[in-house]
Structures are given as C-alpha cells and as structure tokens.
Write an enzyme that holds these catalytic residues in place. Sequence first.
Site, PDB file in Angstrom:
ATOM      1  N   HIS A   1       0.807  -1.228   0.000  1.00  0.00           N
ATOM      2  CA  HIS A   1       0.000   0.000   0.000  1.00  0.00           C
ATOM      3  C   HIS A   1       0.837   1.274   0.000  1.00  0.00           C
ATOM      4  O   HIS A   1       0.304   2.346   0.259  1.00  0.00           O
ATOM      5  CB  HIS A   1      -0.968  -0.004   1.194  1.00  0.00           C
ATOM      6  CG  HIS A   1      -2.039  -1.057   1.092  1.00  0.00           C
ATOM      7  ND1 HIS A   1      -2.849  -1.413   2.146  1.00  0.00           N
ATOM      8  CD2 HIS A   1      -2.435  -1.818   0.041  1.00  0.00           C
ATOM      9  CE1 HIS A   1      -3.691  -2.365   1.759  1.00  0.00           C
ATOM     10  NE2 HIS A   1      -3.459  -2.626   0.483  1.00  0.00           N
TER      11      HIS A   1
ATOM     12  N   GLY B   1      -2.125  -9.617  12.287  1.00  0.00           N
ATOM     13  CA  GLY B   1      -2.577  -8.269  12.646  1.00  0.00           C
ATOM     14  C   GLY B   1      -3.320  -7.522  11.554  1.00  0.00           C
ATOM     15  O   GLY B   1      -3.056  -6.349  11.324  1.00  0.00           O
TER      16      GLY B   1
HETATM   17  C1  BJW Z   1      -3.474  -6.914  16.536  1.00  0.00           C
HETATM   18  C2  BJW Z   1      -2.792  -6.216  17.495  1.00  0.00           C
HETATM   19  C3  BJW Z   1      -1.656  -6.837  17.998  1.00  0.00           C
HETATM   20  C4  BJW Z   1      -4.425  -4.995  16.952  1.00  0.00           C
HETATM   21  N1  BJW Z   1      -1.320  -8.027  17.537  1.00  0.00           N
HETATM   22  N2  BJW Z   1      -3.133  -8.096  16.102  1.00  0.00           N
HETATM   23  C5  BJW Z   1     -12.811  -7.293  -3.728  1.00  0.00           C
HETATM   24  C6  BJW Z   1     -13.962  -7.307  -2.983  1.00  0.00           C
HETATM   25  C7  BJW Z   1     -14.497  -6.111  -2.463  1.00  0.00           C
HETATM   26  C8  BJW Z   1     -13.860  -4.881  -2.674  1.00  0.00           C
HETATM   27  C9  BJW Z   1     -12.706  -4.868  -3.409  1.00  0.00           C
HETATM   28  C10 BJW Z   1     -12.196  -6.062  -3.934  1.00  0.00           C
HETATM   29  N3  BJW Z   1     -11.047  -5.753  -4.584  1.00  0.00           N
HETATM   30  C11 BJW Z   1     -10.813  -4.421  -4.460  1.00  0.00           C
HETATM   31  C12 BJW Z   1     -11.817  -3.854  -3.771  1.00  0.00           C
HETATM   32  C13 BJW Z   1     -11.924  -2.412  -3.425  1.00  0.00           C
HETATM   33  C14 BJW Z   1     -11.061  -1.992  -2.240  1.00  0.00           C
HETATM   34  C15 BJW Z   1     -11.485  -2.771  -1.007  1.00  0.00           C
HETATM   35  O1  BJW Z   1     -10.853  -3.715  -0.571  1.00  0.00           O
HETATM   36  N4  BJW Z   1     -12.566  -2.366  -0.386  1.00  0.00           N
HETATM   37  C16 BJW Z   1     -13.042  -3.051   0.818  1.00  0.00           C
HETATM   38  C17 BJW Z   1     -12.932  -2.100   1.999  1.00  0.00           C
HETATM   39  C18 BJW Z   1     -14.411  -3.572   0.599  1.00  0.00           C
HETATM   40  N5  BJW Z   1      -9.648  -2.204  -2.538  1.00  0.00           N
HETATM   41  C19 BJW Z   1      -8.951  -1.305  -3.204  1.00  0.00           C
HETATM   42  O2  BJW Z   1      -9.456  -0.280  -3.617  1.00  0.00           O
HETATM   43  C20 BJW Z   1      -7.500  -1.632  -3.487  1.00  0.00           C
HETATM   44  N6  BJW Z   1      -7.246  -1.437  -4.863  1.00  0.00           N
HETATM   45  C21 BJW Z   1      -7.488  -2.388  -5.782  1.00  0.00           C
HETATM   46  O3  BJW Z   1      -7.826  -3.506  -5.486  1.00  0.00           O
HETATM   47  O4  BJW Z   1      -7.322  -1.978  -7.075  1.00  0.00           O
HETATM   48  C22 BJW Z   1      -7.996  -2.687  -8.104  1.00  0.00           C
HETATM   49  C23 BJW Z   1      -9.450  -2.281  -8.060  1.00  0.00           C
HETATM   50  C24 BJW Z   1      -9.796  -0.952  -8.092  1.00  0.00           C
HETATM   51  C25 BJW Z   1     -11.145  -0.581  -8.015  1.00  0.00           C
HETATM   52  C26 BJW Z   1     -12.121  -1.582  -7.876  1.00  0.00           C
HETATM   53  C27 BJW Z   1     -11.749  -2.926  -7.857  1.00  0.00           C
HETATM   54  C28 BJW Z   1     -10.396  -3.282  -7.951  1.00  0.00           C
HETATM   55  C29 BJW Z   1      -6.588  -0.649  -2.751  1.00  0.00           C
HETATM   56  C30 BJW Z   1      -6.681  -0.786  -1.272  1.00  0.00           C
HETATM   57  C31 BJW Z   1      -5.800   0.276  -0.599  1.00  0.00           C
HETATM   58  C32 BJW Z   1      -6.022   0.295   0.910  1.00  0.00           C
HETATM   59  N7  BJW Z   1      -5.468   1.464   1.424  1.00  0.00           N
HETATM   60  C33 BJW Z   1      -5.476   1.674   2.882  1.00  0.00           C
HETATM   61  C34 BJW Z   1      -5.170   3.169   3.210  1.00  0.00           C
HETATM   62  C35 BJW Z   1      -3.888   3.644   2.685  1.00  0.00           C
HETATM   63  C36 BJW Z   1      -2.690   3.232   3.514  1.00  0.00           C
HETATM   64  C37 BJW Z   1      -2.430   4.178   4.662  1.00  0.00           C
HETATM   65  O5  BJW Z   1      -2.830   5.334   4.646  1.00  0.00           O
HETATM   66  O6  BJW Z   1      -1.786   3.700   5.608  1.00  0.00           O
HETATM   67  O7  BJW Z   1      -4.563   0.797   3.544  1.00  0.00           O
HETATM   68  S1  BJW Z   1      -7.035   1.250   3.640  1.00  0.00           S
HETATM   69  C38 BJW Z   1      -6.356   0.730   5.176  1.00  0.00           C
HETATM   70  O8  BJW Z   1      -6.777  -0.655   5.386  1.00  0.00           O
HETATM   71  C39 BJW Z   1      -4.828   0.700   4.976  1.00  0.00           C
HETATM   72  C40 BJW Z   1      -4.473  -0.643   5.517  1.00  0.00           C
HETATM   73  O9  BJW Z   1      -3.249  -1.093   4.944  1.00  0.00           O
HETATM   74  C41 BJW Z   1      -5.662  -1.500   5.134  1.00  0.00           C
HETATM   75  C42 BJW Z   1      -5.812  -2.748   5.941  1.00  0.00           C
HETATM   76  O10 BJW Z   1      -6.002  -2.461   7.300  1.00  0.00           O
HETATM   77  P1  BJW Z   1      -5.397  -3.448   8.389  1.00  0.00           P
HETATM   78  O11 BJW Z   1      -3.938  -3.477   8.265  1.00  0.00           O
HETATM   79  O12 BJW Z   1      -6.101  -4.738   8.298  1.00  0.00           O
HETATM   80  O13 BJW Z   1      -5.714  -2.670   9.741  1.00  0.00           O
HETATM   81  P2  BJW Z   1      -7.021  -2.692  10.680  1.00  0.00           P
HETATM   82  O14 BJW Z   1      -6.916  -1.562  11.628  1.00  0.00           O
HETATM   83  O15 BJW Z   1      -8.239  -2.776   9.867  1.00  0.00           O
HETATM   84  O16 BJW Z   1      -6.897  -4.070  11.470  1.00  0.00           O
HETATM   85  C43 BJW Z   1      -5.894  -4.295  12.440  1.00  0.00           C
HETATM   86  C44 BJW Z   1      -6.093  -5.685  13.019  1.00  0.00           C
HETATM   87  O17 BJW Z   1      -5.018  -5.947  13.902  1.00  0.00           O
HETATM   88  C45 BJW Z   1      -7.384  -5.859  13.824  1.00  0.00           C
HETATM   89  O18 BJW Z   1      -8.015  -7.067  13.434  1.00  0.00           O
HETATM   90  C46 BJW Z   1      -6.912  -5.933  15.274  1.00  0.00           C
HETATM   91  O19 BJW Z   1      -7.690  -6.807  16.078  1.00  0.00           O
HETATM   92  C47 BJW Z   1      -5.526  -6.477  15.101  1.00  0.00           C
HETATM   93  N8  BJW Z   1      -4.583  -6.094  16.154  1.00  0.00           N
HETATM   94  N9  BJW Z   1      -3.465  -4.982  17.717  1.00  0.00           N
HETATM   95  C48 BJW Z   1      -2.094  -8.615  16.588  1.00  0.00           C
HETATM   96  N10 BJW Z   1      -0.923  -6.223  18.959  1.00  0.00           N
END
Ligand code: BJW
Length: 246
Positions: free
Chosen positions: A114, A192
């Site tokens: 990302h 995570g």
């Molecule tokens: C612990 C802990 C500890 C706490 N130990 N654990 C297929 C189906 C549906 C939708 C789509 C699909 N394909 C694509 C899409 C669209 C979209 C998408 O996924 N939407 C969904 C929300 C539905 N995806 C995109 O747009 C992606 N692009 C793409 O696929 O291009 C092609 C395309 C385009 C258009 C349409 C279709 C296809 C791009 C995604 C980019 C995501 N960007 C972000 C923000 C930018 C980065 C930044 O600013 O930092 O990235 S979103 C945000 O979420 C960030 C993160 O990297 C990402 C994931 O979050 P993460 O890491 O999971 O964090 P949390 O907070 O959600 O979870 C933390 C977890 O840790 C929790 O479970 C806690 O319990 C746990 N935890 N402490 C272990 N100590």
Amino acid sequence: MKTLPITDDTHVLVLTGAGVSAESGVPTFRDAGGLWEGHDVHEVASPDGFARDPLLVWRFYSQRRAGMEGITPNGGHHALVALERRLGDRFLLVTQNVDGLHRAAGSERLIELHGELMRSRCTVCDRPPFEDRQAYKPGVAPMCGRCKAAGKDALLRPHIVWFGEIIDRAYLARIERFVDTAGRRLVFLAVGTSGLVYPAAGLVDAARHAGGTSWLVNAEAPANVERFDHVVLGPSGTVLPGLLAN
Ligand code: BJW
C-alpha cells in the site's frame, strides 16, 4: 506452545497489517482510537477525497509522519527477520503497512503493497516517488519542485495506495509466482489484519487454492477468520517470537 511447521522445503508467505505495529505504538486503522477516528475513510484515503480537500489529506499524513518519531520495530518485526534469514528465498513478506518498520527491522524480501508513508510523488510529472519525511504545517499544500523549476504548479501527494487505486501489478505478479512455486509446500501466515481490504484479504484463498496451509495471528477474530486452518489469538509482538522459534 504452537510453532509454525517448517521443514527443509517449506515456503512461507507472510501478510502483515496494522496490528503488527500496534505494540510499537503505531495506531491501527479500525480499532477504537485508531487512525480513522475523527476522519471519514474516503475523505483521507481516496483520490476523490484528495481532489476535494488536499489540505485535509496532507494534514492526516503529516500527523502520521510526525507520529513516527521515536517509533521502533517490536518483537514481531524482529521474529520475521529471523525467519527470513533461515529460509532465504523460500520466504516472502507482504505488508499492508506504510510505516516502514519491517524495513527498519531488516526485512529484505519485502513488498510494501500500500505504499510508503515517508515518500511523496508528483500528481503531474513522472518523477519517481522520492523520500520525504516532512510533516507539513496545517494549511500547507506541498508543491513539486521539479514542475516549479519548469514554470508549472503541481501538487505533491503521499506515495500511498488509496481505495480504488490500482496496486502495482509487478507486486501482485511476484506474490503469484511465489504461491505457484510453493504449491503444497506453502505456509501462509497473516498477522494483525482485519481481513477487510482486498486484494490482501484474498491471499488466504490463493494460498488454500495452491494446496498450502494457512495460519493467522491476531488480537481478535477478524472478518475472514473461518478461511484459516490455524488461528492463534494474541498480540503478535509476543506471539510471533514463540510461534516462529523452531
Ligand atoms: C493486533 C494487534 C496486535 C491490533 N497483535 N493483532 C474485492 C472485494 C471487495 C472490494 C474490493 C475487492 N477488490 C478491491 C476492492 C476495493 C477496495 C477494497 O478492498 N474495499 C473493501 C474495503 C471492501 N480495494 C482497493 O481499492 C484496493 N485497490 C485495488 O484492489 O485496485 C484494483 C481495483 C480498483 C477498483 C475496484 C476494484 C479493484 C486498494 C486498497 C488500498 C487500501 N489502502 C489503505 C489506506 C492507505 C494506507 C495508509 O494510509 O496507511 O490501507 S485502507 C487501510 O486498510 C490501509 C491498511 O493497509 C488497510 C488494511 O487495514 P489493516 O492493516 O487490516 O488494519 P485494521 O486496523 O483494519 O486491522 C488491524 C487488526 O489488527 C485488527 O483485526 C486488530 O484486532 C488487530 N490487532 N493490535 C495482533 N498487537
């Protein structure tokens, strides 16, 4: 205590999310007190949001840059480096995090899916993304120096993949090659991550499809928990060193 089953031909693909950095003091996205709090996701992490209000988006990313001051990798990051040193090319780490902590810990076979918080790029010219650690003052919209030298005004943007933006195809191809080569020898480990954001959340399905085994380490059960063969609930900074000791 459980340990990851690793033999001489095991290939390990790791996917990390915000939780792996939580014990270093980096806020996660969706937990209480997380990064989205006080912000609508689409306002700060989408191309439309940036077009509407670049100052708000820059304030959000500048705050995050400033928040990285003094932050260091934790036991989870270090355990992954140790595993990579053991496995060499039979290891690949894919992170959704933009905080750079895996690189800081020493991970080399690393894909930062990302983007990178400490890089910017021009919204107009084809200058490659460049290191930019500045936390800009609120109200400052950083402009491209190269365009300015050519007499044009062009905004910089963070080098981040926002919602709806395409992930680098070379990254996806490298992951696909790794999974195909590993086949049934693959152990997939997600750490995570809430399992909500694609394509990262779909890697567990690709691993299963290849005949591999899937493991999850997370503080609590995420959205895609039933798709994993083995689940270890707990903080990754303390769980990973034990799970990966072998
Ligand atoms: C612990 C802990 C500890 C706490 N130990 N654990 C297929 C189906 C549906 C939708 C789509 C699909 N394909 C694509 C899409 C669209 C979209 C998408 O996924 N939407 C969904 C929300 C539905 N995806 C995109 O747009 C992606 N692009 C793409 O696929 O291009 C092609 C395309 C385009 C258009 C349409 C279709 C296809 C791009 C995604 C980019 C995501 N960007 C972000 C923000 C930018 C980065 C930044 O600013 O930092 O990235 S979103 C945000 O979420 C960030 C993160 O990297 C990402 C994931 O979050 P993460 O890491 O999971 O964090 P949390 O907070 O959600 O979870 C933390 C977890 O840790 C929790 O479970 C806690 O319990 C746990 N935890 N402490 C272990 N100590």
